[in-house]
Design an enzyme around this catalytic site. Structure first.
Site, PDB file in Angstrom:
ATOM      1  CB  CYS A 113      -0.615  -0.370   1.252  1.00  4.90           C
ATOM      2  SG  CYS A 113      -1.751   1.090   1.495  1.00  4.90           S
TER       3      CYS A 113
HETATM    4  N1  LIG Z   1      -7.178  -1.191   1.768  1.00  2.00           N
HETATM    5  C1  LIG Z   1      -7.108  -0.405   1.040  1.00  2.00           C
HETATM    6  O1  LIG Z   1      -6.151   0.235   1.845  1.00  2.00           O
HETATM    7  C2  LIG Z   1      -6.754   0.231  -0.160  1.00  2.00           C
HETATM    8  C3  LIG Z   1      -7.264  -0.589  -0.923  1.00  2.00           C
HETATM    9  N2  LIG Z   1      -7.126  -0.697  -2.878  1.00  2.00           N
HETATM   10  C4  LIG Z   1      -7.293  -2.131  -2.817  1.00  2.00           C
HETATM   11  O2  LIG Z   1      -7.655  -1.203  -4.911  1.00  2.00           O
HETATM   12  C5  LIG Z   1      -8.621  -1.233  -5.093  1.00  2.00           C
HETATM   13  C6  LIG Z   1      -9.188  -0.735  -6.012  1.00  2.00           C
HETATM   14  O3  LIG Z   1      -9.866   0.609  -4.884  1.00  2.00           O
HETATM   15  P1  LIG Z   1     -10.835   1.741  -6.002  1.00  2.00           P
HETATM   16  O4  LIG Z   1     -10.398   2.227  -6.044  1.00  2.00           O
HETATM   17  O5  LIG Z   1     -11.799   2.121  -5.025  1.00  2.00           O
HETATM   18  O6  LIG Z   1     -11.619   0.535  -7.051  1.00  2.00           O
HETATM   19  P2  LIG Z   1     -12.411   1.356  -7.978  1.00  2.00           P
HETATM   20  O7  LIG Z   1     -11.684   1.583  -9.056  1.00  2.00           O
HETATM   21  O8  LIG Z   1     -13.606   0.058  -8.360  1.00  2.00           O
HETATM   22  O9  LIG Z   1     -13.456   2.259  -7.425  1.00  2.00           O
HETATM   23  C7  LIG Z   1     -14.030   2.234  -6.726  1.00  2.00           C
HETATM   24  C8  LIG Z   1     -15.245   3.819  -6.700  1.00  2.00           C
HETATM   25  O10 LIG Z   1     -14.754   4.835  -5.832  1.00  2.00           O
HETATM   26  C9  LIG Z   1     -14.182   5.646  -6.902  1.00  2.00           C
HETATM   27  N3  LIG Z   1     -12.987   6.061  -6.002  1.00  2.00           N
HETATM   28  C10 LIG Z   1     -12.022   4.655  -5.627  1.00  2.00           C
HETATM   29  N4  LIG Z   1     -11.875   5.677  -4.006  1.00  2.00           N
HETATM   30  C11 LIG Z   1     -12.529   7.070  -3.619  1.00  2.00           C
HETATM   31  C12 LIG Z   1     -12.142   8.397  -3.317  1.00  2.00           C
HETATM   32  N5  LIG Z   1     -10.640   8.179  -2.612  1.00  2.00           N
HETATM   33  N6  LIG Z   1     -12.820   8.707  -2.922  1.00  2.00           N
HETATM   34  C13 LIG Z   1     -13.750   8.939  -3.655  1.00  2.00           C
HETATM   35  N7  LIG Z   1     -14.010   7.769  -4.470  1.00  2.00           N
HETATM   36  C14 LIG Z   1     -12.707   6.886  -4.847  1.00  2.00           C
HETATM   37  C15 LIG Z   1     -13.994   5.971  -7.843  1.00  2.00           C
HETATM   38  O11 LIG Z   1     -13.796   6.571  -8.188  1.00  2.00           O
HETATM   39  P3  LIG Z   1     -12.479   7.380  -9.448  1.00  2.00           P
HETATM   40  O12 LIG Z   1     -11.360   6.185  -9.583  1.00  2.00           O
HETATM   41  O13 LIG Z   1     -12.797   7.997 -10.680  1.00  2.00           O
HETATM   42  O14 LIG Z   1     -11.838   8.424  -8.092  1.00  2.00           O
HETATM   43  C16 LIG Z   1     -14.700   4.284  -8.579  1.00  2.00           C
HETATM   44  O15 LIG Z   1     -16.359   4.906  -8.673  1.00  2.00           O
HETATM   45  C17 LIG Z   1      -9.365  -2.332  -4.678  1.00  2.00           C
HETATM   46  O16 LIG Z   1     -10.008  -3.914  -4.377  1.00  2.00           O
HETATM   47  C18 LIG Z   1      -8.742  -1.776  -3.473  1.00  2.00           C
HETATM   48  O17 LIG Z   1      -9.704  -2.799  -1.700  1.00  2.00           O
HETATM   49  C19 LIG Z   1      -7.278   0.828  -2.340  1.00  2.00           C
HETATM   50  C20 LIG Z   1      -6.463   1.998  -2.068  1.00  2.00           C
HETATM   51  C21 LIG Z   1      -6.324   1.891  -0.187  1.00  2.00           C
HETATM   52  N1  LIG Z   2      -3.307   0.947  -0.013  1.00  2.00           N
HETATM   53  C1  LIG Z   2      -3.783   0.000  -1.003  1.00  2.00           C
HETATM   54  N2  LIG Z   2      -4.282  -1.170  -0.186  1.00  2.00           N
HETATM   55  C2  LIG Z   2      -3.694  -2.472  -0.581  1.00  2.00           C
HETATM   56  C3  LIG Z   2      -3.608  -2.869  -2.358  1.00  2.00           C
HETATM   57  N3  LIG Z   2      -4.027  -3.572  -2.389  1.00  2.00           N
HETATM   58  C4  LIG Z   2      -4.210  -4.171  -1.379  1.00  2.00           C
HETATM   59  N4  LIG Z   2      -4.454  -3.834  -0.664  1.00  2.00           N
HETATM   60  C5  LIG Z   2      -5.179  -3.989   1.207  1.00  2.00           C
HETATM   61  O1  LIG Z   2      -3.519  -4.802   1.156  1.00  2.00           O
HETATM   62  C6  LIG Z   2      -4.049  -5.837   2.243  1.00  2.00           C
HETATM   63  C7  LIG Z   2      -3.407  -6.946   2.734  1.00  2.00           C
HETATM   64  O2  LIG Z   2      -2.229  -6.341   2.978  1.00  2.00           O
HETATM   65  P1  LIG Z   2      -0.504  -7.444   3.792  1.00  2.00           P
HETATM   66  O3  LIG Z   2      -0.260  -6.183   4.778  1.00  2.00           O
HETATM   67  O4  LIG Z   2      -1.293  -8.252   4.210  1.00  2.00           O
HETATM   68  O5  LIG Z   2      -0.407  -7.750   2.246  1.00  2.00           O
HETATM   69  C8  LIG Z   2      -5.412  -6.197   1.238  1.00  2.00           C
HETATM   70  O6  LIG Z   2      -6.317  -6.835   1.694  1.00  2.00           O
HETATM   71  C9  LIG Z   2      -6.030  -4.822   0.389  1.00  2.00           C
HETATM   72  O7  LIG Z   2      -7.262  -4.025   1.693  1.00  2.00           O
HETATM   73  C10 LIG Z   2      -3.027  -1.228  -2.841  1.00  2.00           C
HETATM   74  O8  LIG Z   2      -3.129  -1.000  -4.060  1.00  2.00           O
HETATM   75  N5  LIG Z   2      -3.341  -0.020  -1.827  1.00  2.00           N
END
Ligand SMILES: NC(=O)C1=CN([C@@H]2O[C@H](COP(=O)(O)OP(=O)(O)OC[C@H]3O[C@@H](n4cnc5c(N)ncnc54)[C@H](OP(=O)(O)O)[C@@H]3O)[C@@H](O)[C@H]2O)C=CC1
Ligand SMILES: Nc1nc2c(ncn2[C@@H]2O[C@H](COP(=O)(O)O)[C@@H](O)[C@H]2O)c(=O)[nH]1
Length: 327
Positions: free
Chosen positions: A175
Site C-alpha cells: 500500500c
Molecule cells: N485497503 C486499502 O487501504 C486500499 C485498498 N485498495 C484496493 O484497491 C482496489 C481498487 O480500489 P478502488 O480504487 O476503490 O476501486 P475502483 O477502482 O473500483 O473504484 C471504486 C469507485 O470508487 C471511486 N473511488 C476510489 N477511491 C475513491 C476515493 N478515495 N474517494 C472517492 N471515490 C473513490 C472510484 O472512482 P475514481 O477512481 O474516479 O475516483 C470508483 O468510482 C480495491 O481492491 C481496494 O481494496 C486501494 C487503496 C486502499
Molecule cells: N492502499 C492499498 N492497499 C491495498 C492495495 N492492494 C491491496 N491492499 C490492501 O492490503 C491488504 C493486504 O495487506 P498485507 O499487509 O497483508 O499485505 C489487502 O487485503 C487490501 O486491503 C493497494 O493497491 N493499495
C-alpha cells in the site's frame, strides 16, 4: 486519540494453561452460516488467490474471498463452486456495471454465499447503496463491506445492512495510500481495529498489516472475527503471478490492487509491486498458522479461540523485536 499502537507495540500476557497439549486447542471460527478452520482469509488480490486456490481452501474448510479483477468470470465461478458443493465467495466493486451484475445474479438465481464489497474508501454512499442493492435483490448472501477505519463508518455500513465490515485503510505491505494521501490506519491499525470493534455489533475483518502469525492472535484480542492477509500468503508455489530468479534465489511477485500493474494505467495509483521470497507450499503455511494459533490459545489459558479475546496486554512501544528482523 489516546493509546495509539500497532501490532509490534503489543504483547499479550499469558494466563495459566488448561491443556496438556496444544493440539487440544481449537482454532475454528463461525463466520456467517459457516464454521471455518482458521480465523484467517487470504486477501482478495490477483497475486494471492485464483480459482484453484479458492477450490483448495473451500475443500479444506478455510474461508476465502475471490478477487473481482476478472469480472466476467464471476457468475461461472459461483456456479462451478456450488456444483462442487463448495462455498461461493466473491467480490464486487461499486461502479454501474456492478449493479447490473447483481441484477443478473438475482435473475438467474445464482446466489453466492458471501459477497465482499471491495473498495478503497468504504465509508461512502457508493458502498451504502451497493449494500442496499444486494440486500434487496439477493438477501440470502452474507455481505462484507469495506474498507473503513472509523467507528462511524462501521455503524453506517452495518445500519445499511452489511453483515460484516472490513477495517484497514493503508496498512498493507504493498500500500502507498498513506504516503500518497496522508490518510489511513497505517502505523496504528491495531488501535483502529480496537476503536472500530467497540462500535461494531457485527463481525469485523481486520485487513492489512499482519507481518507475523502472532499478529493474528493480537487481531482477535482487539476485536477481529476474521483476519485478511496479503503478504504472508504471497510467494507460495500455488500463488498466481510471475516467478523470478535473483542471485540463485526464487522470488514471486506481489502487487497492490490499486497498483499500475493491476490497473494497466498510471491513474490514481495507491499500490506498488514487490517481489517476495518463494515460500514453498500454501498448505505448509496454513498448518504452521494453525499450530501457532493453537499455541496462542494455550498461552491465553483456554482451549478455544475466544480465550484470546479476554487476555491482558501491555504496550511495549516498538520494542518487542529488540532490533531483530522478524524472521
Ligand atoms: N485497503 C486499502 O487501504 C486500499 C485498498 N485498495 C484496493 O484497491 C482496489 C481498487 O480500489 P478502488 O480504487 O476503490 O476501486 P475502483 O477502482 O473500483 O473504484 C471504486 C469507485 O470508487 C471511486 N473511488 C476510489 N477511491 C475513491 C476515493 N478515495 N474517494 C472517492 N471515490 C473513490 C472510484 O472512482 P475514481 O477512481 O474516479 O475516483 C470508483 O468510482 C480495491 O481492491 C481496494 O481494496 C486501494 C487503496 C486502499
Ligand atoms: N492502499 C492499498 N492497499 C491495498 C492495495 N492492494 C491491496 N491492499 C490492501 O492490503 C491488504 C493486504 O495487506 P498485507 O499487509 O497483508 O499485505 C489487502 O487485503 C487490501 O486491503 C493497494 O493497491 N493499495
Amino acid at each position: 486519540m489516546e493509546n495509539v499502537f500497532d501490532y509490534e507495540d503489543i504483547q499479550l500476557i499469558p494466563a495459566k494453561c488448561i491443556v496438556d497439549s496444544r493440539s487440544e486447542c481449537d482454532t475454528s471460527v463461525k463466520f456467517g452460516k459457516h464454521t471455518f478452520k482458521l480465523p484467517v482469509v487470504p486477501a482478495n488480490m490477483q497475486t494471492i488467490i485464483d480459482e484453484k486456490i479458492a477450490i483448495y481452501l473451500a475443500e479444506n474448510g478455510y474461508f476465502y474471498v475471490m478477487h473481482r479483477f476478472e469480472p466476467e468470470t464471476r457468475a461461472a465461478f459461483i456456479q462451478d463452486m456450488q456444483k462442487r458443493g463448495l462455498i461461493a465467495s466473491i467480490s464486487v466493486g461499486v461502479k454501474e456495471e456492478e449493479y447490473a451484475f447483481i441484477e443478473q445474479l438475482a435473475k438467474e438465481e445464482i446466489i453466492p454465499d458471501y459477497i465482499t464489497i471491495d473498495i478503497a474508501h468504504g465509508h461512502s454512499n457508493a458502498v451504502i447503496h451497493m449494500i442496499q442493492h444486494i440486500k434487496k435483490l439477493i438477501p440470502q448472501s452474507f455481505v462484507i463491506a469495506g474498507n473503513v477505519g472509523t467507528p462511524e463508518a462501521v455503524r453506517e455500513l452495518e445500519n445499511a445492512g452489511a453483515d460484516a465490515t472490513k477495517v484497514g485503510i493503508g496498512p498493507g505491505k504493498v500500500c502507498i495510500t498513506k504516503i500518497k494521501t496522508g490518510f489511513g490506519t497505517g502505523g496504528w491499525q491495531l488501535a483502529a481495529l480496537r476503536w472500530c470493534a467497540k462500535a461494531a455489533s457485527k463481525p469485523i475483518i481486520a485487513d492489512g498489516g499482519i507481518r507475523t502469525h502472532g499478529d493474528i492472535a493480537k487481531s482477535i484480542r482487539f476485536g477481529a472475527t476474521m483476519v485478511m492477509i496479503g503478504s504472508l500468503f504471497a510467494g507460495h508455489e500455488e500463488s498466481p503471478g510471475e516467478t523470478i530468479e535473483r542471485d540463485g534465489k526464487l522470488y514471486k511477485e506481489y502487487f497492490g490492487s490499486a497498483s499500475e500493474f493491476q490497473k494497466g494505467e498510471k491513474k490514481n495509483v495507491e499500490g506498488k509491486r514487490m517481489h517476495v521470497e518463494h515460500k514453498g507450499s500454501l498448505q505448509d503455511t496454513l498448518v504452521e498458522m494453525e499450530q501457532d494459533l493453537q499455541s496462542s490459545i494455550s498461552y491465553a489459558g483456554g482451549n478455544k479461540l475466544d480465550a484470546i479475546r479476554n487476555v491482558d496486554y501491555v504496550i511495549v512501544k516498538n520494542s518487542i523485536f529488540n532490533g531483530d528482523k522478524v524472521y
